[in-house]
Design a protein around this motif. Structure first.
Motif, PDB file in Angstrom:
ATOM      1  N   ILE A 159     -12.478 -31.866 -25.086  1.00 25.20           N
ATOM      2  CA  ILE A 159     -13.667 -31.452 -25.361  1.00 25.20           C
ATOM      3  C   ILE A 159     -13.649 -30.342 -26.273  1.00 25.20           C
ATOM      4  N   PRO A 160     -14.145 -30.484 -27.627  1.00 19.86           N
ATOM      5  CA  PRO A 160     -14.021 -29.265 -28.444  1.00 19.86           C
ATOM      6  C   PRO A 160     -14.950 -28.224 -27.984  1.00 19.86           C
ATOM      7  N   GLY A 161     -14.610 -26.805 -28.635  1.00 28.43           N
ATOM      8  CA  GLY A 161     -15.617 -26.010 -28.375  1.00 28.43           C
ATOM      9  C   GLY A 161     -15.163 -24.756 -27.561  1.00 28.43           C
ATOM     10  N   VAL A 162     -15.909 -23.935 -27.360  1.00 30.28           N
ATOM     11  CA  VAL A 162     -15.649 -22.456 -26.768  1.00 30.28           C
ATOM     12  C   VAL A 162     -16.826 -22.473 -25.517  1.00 30.28           C
ATOM     13  N   ARG A 163     -16.539 -22.188 -24.565  1.00 29.01           N
ATOM     14  CA  ARG A 163     -17.521 -21.760 -23.278  1.00 29.01           C
ATOM     15  C   ARG A 163     -17.059 -20.736 -22.637  1.00 29.01           C
ATOM     16  N   ASP A 164     -18.126 -19.692 -22.876  1.00 28.06           N
ATOM     17  CA  ASP A 164     -18.226 -18.342 -22.009  1.00 28.06           C
ATOM     18  C   ASP A 164     -17.014 -17.789 -22.557  1.00 28.06           C
ATOM     19  N   GLY A 165     -16.592 -17.996 -23.928  1.00 23.22           N
ATOM     20  CA  GLY A 165     -15.448 -16.962 -24.399  1.00 23.22           C
ATOM     21  C   GLY A 165     -14.175 -17.687 -24.256  1.00 23.22           C
ATOM     22  N   ILE A 166     -14.012 -18.974 -23.465  1.00 24.73           N
ATOM     23  CA  ILE A 166     -12.939 -19.480 -23.197  1.00 24.73           C
ATOM     24  C   ILE A 166     -12.920 -20.789 -23.964  1.00 24.73           C
ATOM     25  N   LEU A 167     -11.691 -21.215 -24.561  1.00 27.05           N
ATOM     26  CA  LEU A 167     -11.476 -22.496 -25.193  1.00 27.05           C
ATOM     27  C   LEU A 167     -11.572 -23.467 -24.176  1.00 27.05           C
ATOM     28  N   ARG A 168     -12.141 -24.541 -24.358  1.00 32.70           N
ATOM     29  CA  ARG A 168     -12.367 -25.776 -23.418  1.00 32.70           C
ATOM     30  C   ARG A 168     -11.280 -26.382 -22.820  1.00 32.70           C
ATOM     31  N   TRP A 169     -10.165 -26.407 -24.024  1.00 34.91           N
ATOM     32  CA  TRP A 169      -9.049 -27.225 -23.720  1.00 34.91           C
ATOM     33  C   TRP A 169      -8.150 -26.388 -22.979  1.00 34.91           C
ATOM     34  N   THR A 170      -8.295 -25.239 -22.863  1.00 38.16           N
ATOM     35  CA  THR A 170      -7.456 -24.256 -21.858  1.00 38.16           C
ATOM     36  C   THR A 170      -8.119 -24.393 -20.546  1.00 38.16           C
ATOM     37  N   GLU A 171      -9.451 -24.509 -20.270  1.00 43.89           N
ATOM     38  CA  GLU A 171     -10.032 -24.741 -19.185  1.00 43.89           C
ATOM     39  C   GLU A 171      -9.456 -26.208 -18.385  1.00 43.89           C
ATOM     40  N   LEU A 172      -9.529 -27.130 -19.407  1.00 44.27           N
ATOM     41  CA  LEU A 172      -9.074 -28.420 -18.851  1.00 44.27           C
ATOM     42  C   LEU A 172      -7.606 -28.443 -18.313  1.00 44.27           C
ATOM     43  N   LEU A 173      -6.611 -27.782 -18.876  1.00 42.71           N
ATOM     44  CA  LEU A 173      -5.471 -27.882 -18.504  1.00 42.71           C
ATOM     45  C   LEU A 173      -5.221 -26.746 -17.276  1.00 42.71           C
ATOM     46  N   ALA A 174      -5.733 -25.803 -17.273  1.00 40.37           N
ATOM     47  CA  ALA A 174      -5.640 -24.738 -16.221  1.00 40.37           C
ATOM     48  C   ALA A 174      -6.181 -25.671 -14.907  1.00 40.37           C
ATOM     49  N   ALA A 175      -7.358 -26.372 -15.071  1.00 36.46           N
ATOM     50  CA  ALA A 175      -7.804 -26.939 -13.856  1.00 36.46           C
ATOM     51  C   ALA A 175      -7.023 -28.009 -13.402  1.00 36.46           C
ATOM     52  N   ALA A 176      -6.432 -28.946 -14.345  1.00 39.33           N
ATOM     53  CA  ALA A 176      -5.445 -29.986 -13.658  1.00 39.33           C
ATOM     54  C   ALA A 176      -4.275 -29.224 -12.883  1.00 39.33           C
ATOM     55  N   ALA A 177      -3.680 -28.089 -13.610  1.00 42.87           N
ATOM     56  CA  ALA A 177      -2.697 -27.462 -12.792  1.00 42.87           C
ATOM     57  C   ALA A 177      -3.164 -26.861 -11.389  1.00 42.87           C
ATOM     58  N   VAL A 178      -4.193 -26.080 -11.491  1.00 46.78           N
ATOM     59  CA  VAL A 178      -4.725 -25.671  -9.947  1.00 46.78           C
ATOM     60  C   VAL A 178      -5.065 -26.755  -9.010  1.00 46.78           C
ATOM     61  N   ARG A 179      -5.526 -28.061  -9.506  1.00 45.65           N
ATOM     62  CA  ARG A 179      -5.611 -29.162  -8.343  1.00 45.65           C
ATOM     63  C   ARG A 179      -4.213 -29.543  -7.993  1.00 45.65           C
ATOM     64  N   VAL A 180      -3.147 -29.594  -8.877  1.00 52.01           N
ATOM     65  CA  VAL A 180      -1.898 -30.003  -8.360  1.00 52.01           C
ATOM     66  C   VAL A 180      -1.088 -28.816  -7.544  1.00 52.01           C
ATOM     67  N   LEU A 181      -1.572 -27.601  -7.900  1.00 48.57           N
ATOM     68  CA  LEU A 181      -1.028 -26.643  -7.106  1.00 48.57           C
ATOM     69  C   LEU A 181      -1.745 -26.462  -5.607  1.00 48.57           C
ATOM     70  N   ALA A 182      -2.940 -26.832  -5.400  1.00 50.84           N
ATOM     71  CA  ALA A 182      -3.593 -26.881  -4.394  1.00 50.84           C
ATOM     72  C   ALA A 182      -3.062 -27.908  -3.300  1.00 50.84           C
ATOM     73  N   SER A 183      -2.389 -29.006  -3.957  1.00 50.61           N
ATOM     74  CA  SER A 183      -1.979 -30.061  -3.157  1.00 50.61           C
ATOM     75  C   SER A 183      -0.686 -29.734  -2.608  1.00 50.61           C
ATOM     76  N   GLY A 184       0.030 -28.630  -3.147  1.00 51.87           N
ATOM     77  CA  GLY A 184       1.350 -28.097  -2.450  1.00 51.87           C
ATOM     78  C   GLY A 184       2.508 -28.460  -3.860  1.00 51.87           C
TER      79      GLY A 184
END
Length: 653
Positions: A159-184
């Motif tokens: 998704i293109p764009g900026v949300r709350d001062g954060i690039l949305r693509w960085t949110e996407l990759l960070a969220a994917a990494a956090v989900r995997v980290l939470a699984s161990g």
């Protein structure tokens, strides 16, 4: 009587040494783990050489003559089995040496860091609110969370764009990494350059503590890089973020992801030239982790995998497309006009509310000059390089050797008058600064790095890839020099331009106009309709009948005529098409080089993916035979070795 035998991989660039060698491990050396660094004798060279222990076994045949391991350099297992298997597979696919891969993956030893290291990092657990936030971000994409849990493979249209001062693509990759980290499990995310790395790290630190993140890039000091590498050897999961060599981090990965895989920085300039995308594909196949290719555009390489069903096409549930306005060359009022009147009016109105981004092709003031009378390119009289001007009225300077051309005259018509042929970022800023009186003008390029601009009226003139982010997004985006960018003699220039323009358009605020000036045709329509995968699909379909990559694989073979001929002859027995080999043709030698490259030739070999292992094996055998023959022949110290490079992105003879 039995004895311990270590099978080691020598740390040597010589292709004939790219195999495992057996050495005796004496009892006084103690327990030596797999992956340790050792020093062994090399009898053919009469010297000691560093090596990695790949296997340790007991052997009953004690009469087999073997040399002994001289000493232990370090007992830290820096080469675990999964890293060796990945390096071996990547090297074999590219007809290269595993030791060359390991030089990218394993940093140089730092004794102090190693002595202070304790492999007891606590297992990081993301906070409940961070996991909830990550799930919300992943929920914006259809089926992505389930695909990550099932260790699937996907090509994501971010998704293109900026949300709350954060690039949305960085949110996407960070969220994917956090989900995997939470699984161990651990996660690896590769980004092209330091700007993207800093942006992604800032977003990640808002999700997880800094102790869970391992940075891996060339800007680190040697101790910091080695400290981070030792952290990846531990059992505690982590998130590895870095540039192209981060794909070899020796973690047990549950996710491997790459952002904007079309960026040329992912191409490794050193042998065996393995692209980070190919290394991730091999790693996912080996470890069974989730694999994500994310971007605002899509390369033909990824689209080919989507068409074959190997990657799942993942898109946002609620599609967001920027508002792109095209202006064709016929709509320009004057032939040499750079800014369309509509784009100029939109920029003037947008500067009343906030910053406006203006993307240009080149940095500097006037990167190229031409003769004012005959329009011939102005060249340096010493080296033939292009002449440029640092500012208006400045003495021309060569872009190659840096010499000043005070008494320049045209070699074609003998004129002494010069004309500015191209406008760089500084000249564009100078011209727009006069047109937008009272508006702040910011230049962002390689010489003037800018990471972020405030939500205040300003004109930000940036070269492609150097665009800073704006608080709240840009109120308008002007994409200039599009026709000049599309004229580059590059097979993938359409893909590259679409990627440059899409990444710039993704920085705009919601509803802000994006003006692509002077461009129409397939690339412009793909940007205007935000259908980048469809453009990649059409490019792939047009290249298939011509056997151009990535529809087929291409190998470059270069060396002396006899060496290249022997390498090509070794492929005759394979079921390749009759027109598989193009060339050989002479290689233009560099008169300033002292490497003895006179007389080189090169040839291209086109082959299907199914024939890749056989072609790589034959070409690698030719390289080894050439290297071994060079050693046997006396008086051949300046002989040019045979070089092979597979998977050329833009092959040309």
């Amino acid at each position: 009587m039995s004895r311990r035998v270590a099978r080691v991989l020598l740390d040597s660039p010589l292709p004939q040494l790219d195999r495992l060698f057996d050495y005796v491990l004496l009892d006084e050396l103690g327990d030596v783990p797999v992956g340790a660094r050792v020093r062994v004798p090399l009898r053919t060279a009469g010297r000691m050489i560093d090596a990695y222990v790949v296997e340790v076994a007991e052997e009953d045949d004690s009469e087999r003559p073997l040399s002994t391991v001289e000493s232990i350099i370090s007992l830290v297992p820096v080469l675990p089995e999964r890293l060796y298997r990945l390096a071996r597979r990547a090297a074999d696919r590219a007809a290269g040496s595993a030791s060359d891969i390991l030089r990218l993956a394993v940093p140089k030893r730092q004794v102090r860091v190693e002595k202070a290291w304790k492999a007891d990092s606590p297992t990081p657990v993301p906070a409940a609110d961070a996991v909830e936030r990550a799930d919300a971000v992943l929920g914006e994409y259809d089926g992505l969370a389930t695909l990550i849990d099932d260790r699937g493979r996907a090509a994501i249209e971010a998704i293109p764009g900026v949300r709350d001062g954060i690039l949305r693509w960085t949110e996407l990759l960070a969220a994917a990494a956090v989900r995997v980290l939470a699984s161990g499990a651990s996660a690896i995310i590769a980004v092209p350059d330091h700007r993207d790395l800093d942006r992604l790290l800032a977003t990640l630190e808002a999700f997880v503590p800094a102790e869970a993140i391992v940075r891996h890039d060339s800007r680190q000091t040697n101790p910091d890089r080695y400290r981070g590498f030792l952290r990846t050897l531990e059992d505690a999961p982590c998130i590895v973020v870095g540039n192209r060599s981060a794909v070899y981090a020796p973690v047990q990965a549950g996710l491997v992801a790459i952002w904007d895989d079309g960026d040329p920085l992912y191409s490794e300039p050193l042998a065996p030239y393995v692209h980070a995308r190919d290394a991730l594909l091999l790693r996912q196949e080996q470890e069974g982790s989730a694999l994500l290719f994310a971007g605002h555009t899509r390369t033909t390489d990824v689209e080919r995998l989507v068409q074959r069903g190997w990657l799942t096409d993942v898109r946002a549930e609620r599609r967001i497309t920027p508002r792109v306005v095209l202006s064709s060359p016929q709509e320009m009022e004057q032939p040499a006009q750079r800014v369309h009147s509509g784009a100029f009016a939109a920029a003037r109105k947008a500067t009343e509310e906030g910053p406006v981004l203006v993307q240009v092709a080149r940095p500097g003031f006037a990167p190229t000059l031409v003769c004012a009378d005959c329009r011939a390119p102005a060249r340096c009289a010493h080296c033939g390089g292009p002449l440029g001007a640092a500012h208006r009225g400045a003495v021309p300077v060569c872009g190659w050797c840096g010499r000043s051309a005070r008494a320049w005259h045209c070699s074609a018509c003998s004129s002494t008058k010069l004309r500015l042929a191209a406008s760089g970022s500084e000249r564009t800023a100078d011209e727009l600064g006069r047109a937008f009186a009272g508006v702040r003008v910011i230049v962002a390029d390689g010489a003037h790095p800018v990471e972020r601009v405030e939500a205040k009226p300003a004109l930000v003139v940036a070269t492609r890839g150097a665009e800073p982010t704006a608080d709240g997004g840009y109120r308008a985006v002007l994409l200039l020099d599009g026709p000049r960018m599309l004229q580059a003699p590059d097979l993938r220039i359409g893909e590259s331009c679409l990627r440059w323009w899409s990444n710039a358009a993704a920085l705009a605020a919601p509803g802000a106009p994006i003006h692509l000036v002077g461009v129409d045709g397939p690339v412009g329509r793909a940007l205007a309709t935000w259908t980048q995968p469809a453009y990649a699909r059409s490019e792939l379909d047009s290249r298939a009948p011509l056997h151009l990559p990535p529809a087929t694989r291409v190998a470059l073979v270069e060396g002396l005529p006899a060496s290249v001929a022997r390498a090509i002859d070794g492929l005759r027995e394979l079921p390749l098409p009759a027109d598989a080999v193009l060339g050989p043709v002479p290689v233009e030698s560099d008169p300033t080089s002292d490497k003895g490259d006179t007389g080189r030739v090169r040839a291209l070999v086109r082959f299907e993916y199914a024939a890749g292992p056989a072609v790589a094996t034959r070409l690698r055998a030719a390289v080894v035979a050439e290297a071994a023959g060079r050693r046997r022949r006396r008086g051949q110290s300046n002989r040019i070795p045979l070089s092979v490079r597979l998977d050329m992105l833009d092959p040309e003879l």
